[in-house]
Design an enzyme around this catalytic site. Structure first.
Site, short mmCIF file in Angstrom:
data_model
loop_
_atom_site.label_atom_id
_atom_site.label_comp_id
_atom_site.label_asym_id
_atom_site.label_seq_id
_atom_site.Cartn_x
_atom_site.Cartn_y
_atom_site.Cartn_z
N LYS A 110 0.85 -1.18 0.00
CA LYS A 110 0.00 0.00 0.00
C LYS A 110 0.89 1.23 0.00
CE LYS A 110 -2.63 3.42 1.56
NZ LYS A 110 -2.10 4.74 1.98
N GLU A 131 9.29 0.92 11.36
CA GLU A 131 10.34 1.93 11.23
C GLU A 131 9.62 3.27 11.27
OE1 GLU A 131 12.32 4.80 9.76
OE2 GLU A 131 12.33 3.70 7.87
N CYS A 136 13.06 10.36 8.17
CA CYS A 136 12.83 9.91 9.54
C CYS A 136 14.10 9.98 10.39
CB CYS A 136 12.26 8.50 9.56
SG CYS A 136 13.22 7.32 8.59
N GLU A 174 9.08 15.78 16.12
CA GLU A 174 9.58 15.57 14.76
C GLU A 174 8.89 16.56 13.83
OE1 GLU A 174 10.57 11.85 11.82
OE2 GLU A 174 8.62 11.86 12.82
#
Length: 477
Positions: free
Chosen positions: A183, A257, A291, A388
């Site tokens: 996906k 992750e 990330c 973040e």
């Protein structure tokens, strides 16, 4: 040379062979989905690129059934040496169509063409080459003489590295004998759908790889599907926690992750010019939408003033603009929603008392762009030091002693990556042993290789992708 400027060096958008409409890829064929079609936008202009068919629950069921059938009848029983041939073919097709894929990725994602061309696409091909080599050697990987595939693997990937994240999920799964239902992210589905063309061209048996575009509900349905044996997710920590709750008690294998707030530590003996280049690459690569971006700079007090002067001078030279221009260093933010989040967090940093400095480079009049920004006078309690941001924003903190540097670096709920800059090998090793991060780079940053495992701890997830360690997640051992 004060008035010297680069001449534009645009790549042709026509190279992408962009279609007006894309269909999902299931059981070896492109087909219309039962979901509501979506329109993917060019982040550099805000204009539509293409219409994309999306999946509904019935399509998820169809794709998983196709993957199960291919696993049981074709791919699972196939000798590893034969599976390797398909992976080698795919790797070479990625190389052959590398320019097309790079331009398509830039149009759909907004990243500079030189990054897509020189980093994303070659690394994606390298993952297929690497895992093709493992396909007939799994008995020697250290997991017993006869490791077995799991079955059907579900991959849910983010928008920041669309084709590369696809490679991270699909290459090891196929090498180990699993089939895949993927996906892609809602805003960047195009390269994953073109990958379906590569699978057809490589002669991959139907059902081995399936691609289901759609919004988050498609990913949720895929993750929760009872006939999926393994889930691999890359994305936000919040979604990762939800996936973990969904799979709790099911016995399915899971790798996550997730987010990060990496510290880039510069000691007083570091080569400053080299460190500045590493810091700039660590946070402004892919507009900071990484990330493992080095979004927190920890610099020793005695060199802070000198380093920050060099850093601002270097950032001032970054060229922000058309991602298809080969001279562009910082491209477009992927979406209006992400740009709004970056803007809100930067405003919060100013409100909390941090000192903002932004590049004077002019921004394009249309599209989703944000100036490279550096925050000074940052305290660890501030949102820009803890959350973040996922954008081209660097927060600078100082330290006096190595122990203080480690304490500040580890003062985060994340644990994905870190960087250390020093001329002393012993100090680099000392710091690496104490940093709570899955990957620690010494005198470099954002270096990836398919032979090396990557992954995090704590709210950055668990499990590893790449290398021998990354194979275990796709094997019954």
């Amino acid at each position: 040379m004060s008035g010297w400027e680069y001449a534009p060096a645009p790549e042709s958008a026509a190279v992408a062979n962009l279609h007006a409409r894309y269909r999902m890829f299931v059981d070896g064929e492109f087909t219309d989905g039962d979901g509501t079609p979506l329109t993917t936008l060019n982040p550099a202009t805000g204009e539509p690129l293409a219409e994309v068919a999306t999946a509904a629950q019935s399509d998820v069921d169809t794709a998983v059934r196709a993957a199960r059938r291919a696993f049981e009848r074709t791919w699972g029983p196939m000798p590893g040496a034969e599976r390797a041939k398909y992976l080698f073919r795919i790797a070479r097709l990625i190389q052959e169509r590398g320019r097309e894929l790079a331009v398509l990725e830039t149009l759909d994602n907004g990243k500079p063409i030189k990054e897509a061309r020189d980093s994303d696409i070659p690394t994606a091909a390298a993952h297929f080459f690497h895992h093709a080599g493992w396909a007939d050697k799994l008995g020697y990987a250290g997991y017993g003489p006869e490791p077995r595939p799991l079955g059907v693997a579900a991959g849910v990937i983010p928008w920041n590295f669309p084709l590369l994240m696809l490679a991270w999920k699909i290459a090891p799964a196929l090498a180990c004998g699993n089939t895949v239902v993927l996906k892609p992210a809602e805003t960047t589905p195009l390269s994953a759908l073109v990958f379906g063309e590569l699978c057809q061209e490589a002669g991959l048996p139907p059902g081995v790889v399936n691609v289901l575009p759609g919004s988050g509900d498609v990913g949720a349905q895929l993750v929760a599907h009872p006939d999926v044996d393994k889930v691999a997710f890359t994305g936000s920590t919040a979604v990762g926690k939800e996936i973990q709750r969904t799979l709790a008690g099911t016995g399915k294998k899971l790798t996550l992750e997730l987010g990060g707030k990496a510290a880039n530590i510069v000691f007083d003996d570091a080569p400053l010019d080299q460190a500045v280049e590493g810091v700039v690459g660590g946070i402004f690569f892919n507009q900071g939408q990484v990330c493992c971006a080095g979004s927190r700079l920890l610099v020793q007090e005695s060199i802070a003033e000198e380093l920050l002067g060099k850093l601002r001078s270097r950032v001032e030279l970054l060229r922000v603009g058309d991602p298809l221009d080969k001279n562009t260093d910082v491209g477009a933010i992927n979406s209006a929603e992400q740009l709004a989040r970056i803007t809100d967090l930067v405003a919060a940093g100013e409100a909390e008392g941090a000192t903002r400095w932004s590049s004077s480079c002019p921004l394009p009049e249309r599209g989703f762009f944000f100036s490279p920004t550096v925050f000074g006078d940052v305290q660890q309690s501030m949102r820009v030091a803890r959350e973040e941001i996922f954008g081209p924003v660097l927060s600078v903190l100082t330290f006096r002693t190595p122990d203080e540097a480690i304490a500040k670096a580890n003062n985060t709920p994340y644990g994905l990556s870190a960087g250390v800059w020093t001329e002393k090998g012993s100090r680099a090793l000392w710091a690496a042993q104490r940093l709570r991060a899955g990957v620690v780079w010494a005198n470099t940053f954002n270096r990836f290789d398919p032979t090396a495992p990557f992954g995090g701890y704590r709210e950055s997830g668990f499990g590893r992708e790449g290398g021998r360690a990354g194979l275990e997640a796709y094997l019954d051992v």
